[in-house]
Design an enzyme around this catalytic site. Sequence first.
Site, PDB file in Angstrom:
ATOM      1  N   VAL A 147     -69.468   2.019 -19.595  1.00 47.30           N
ATOM      2  CA  VAL A 147     -70.586   1.047 -19.176  1.00 47.30           C
ATOM      3  C   VAL A 147     -70.859   1.061 -17.466  1.00 47.30           C
ATOM      4  CG1 VAL A 147     -69.426  -1.149 -18.986  1.00 47.30           C
ATOM      5  CG2 VAL A 147     -71.633  -1.364 -19.904  1.00 47.30           C
ATOM      6  N   THR A 148     -72.183   0.744 -17.402  1.00 45.85           N
ATOM      7  CA  THR A 148     -72.510   0.579 -15.852  1.00 45.85           C
ATOM      8  C   THR A 148     -71.470  -0.562 -15.249  1.00 45.85           C
ATOM      9  OG1 THR A 148     -74.243  -0.176 -14.262  1.00 45.85           O
ATOM     10  CG2 THR A 148     -74.313  -1.064 -16.428  1.00 45.85           C
TER      11      THR A 148
ATOM     12  N   ASP B  30     -73.792  11.456 -11.426  1.00 45.32           N
ATOM     13  CA  ASP B  30     -74.818  10.790 -10.339  1.00 45.32           C
ATOM     14  C   ASP B  30     -75.431  11.991  -9.512  1.00 45.32           C
ATOM     15  OD1 ASP B  30     -74.528   8.494 -11.647  1.00 45.32           O
ATOM     16  OD2 ASP B  30     -73.526   7.518  -9.799  1.00 45.32           O
ATOM     17  N   ASP B  31     -74.839  13.117  -9.441  1.00 44.82           N
ATOM     18  CA  ASP B  31     -75.230  14.253  -8.693  1.00 44.82           C
ATOM     19  C   ASP B  31     -76.227  14.833  -9.336  1.00 44.82           C
ATOM     20  OD1 ASP B  31     -73.715  13.211  -6.334  1.00 44.82           O
ATOM     21  OD2 ASP B  31     -72.038  14.558  -6.873  1.00 44.82           O
TER      22      ASP B  31
ATOM     23  N   TRP C 171     -83.737   5.277 -16.107  1.00 46.29           N
ATOM     24  CA  TRP C 171     -82.633   5.946 -15.291  1.00 46.29           C
ATOM     25  C   TRP C 171     -81.349   6.274 -16.416  1.00 46.29           C
ATOM     26  CZ3 TRP C 171     -83.990   8.730 -11.204  1.00 46.29           C
ATOM     27  CH2 TRP C 171     -85.158   8.104 -10.376  1.00 46.29           C
TER      28      TRP C 171
ATOM     29  N   TYR D 220     -77.130   1.290  -5.169  1.00 42.31           N
ATOM     30  CA  TYR D 220     -78.184   1.943  -5.650  1.00 42.31           C
ATOM     31  C   TYR D 220     -79.016   2.406  -4.666  1.00 42.31           C
ATOM     32  CZ  TYR D 220     -75.988   0.529 -10.377  1.00 42.31           C
ATOM     33  OH  TYR D 220     -75.596   0.137 -11.242  1.00 42.31           O
TER      34      TYR D 220
END
Length: 199
Positions: free
Chosen positions: A22-23, A47-48, A66, A139
Amino acid sequence: MNSLQNLRQVGRRMLTVGISGVTCGGKSSIASLLKSTFPRAKFICQDDFYFPPDGSLSKEPGLPNWDSLESIDMVSMTRKVKETIDAYSNEKLPTENLLVIDGFLIFNYPPLAELCDLKYFLTLPFEECLARRQRRTSYNIPDQPTYFTEVAWPMYLIHLKEMRQEGFADQIQYLDGTIDIQENFKRILKDVQAYLDDV
């Protein structure tokens, strides 16, 4: 046969560890601790591999999404993982034989998930996850006010259900993201060290 037994049987010496969840569950924090412990290991972060933010990004309740697989170049990420495994599997130094993959959807893309010998998934209850998300300021694109409740959390629940239906679901080890990050790190480290000591 578990994944580590299979890893040794096929002769591939690089151990690939997938850390998902989870985030704000602690994925990147644990990856950073592993990086400090194994400075010569390899690290790949999901994320890259986000696609550029343009008009093609899917939308949920009018908000850019996203948190979907479609927002990430999973083909390129999987290719990078395979290239890293192929390039370093024959290295003699034990700490070169570790690849850590950090990403919230790595187990929702089977071609990538199947490359992970150890699979860990961090969980959080809704309220704790929301509180952490609201405190987070790192972020590149700040959250819209309703993004978490209308997009991020619903997508998490959808992806969690899908992940549990995959053929490799019984290989995933769930970690409680509410406990001290060091405890979850130590659990992963114990598994990693057990393999590297036996190489």
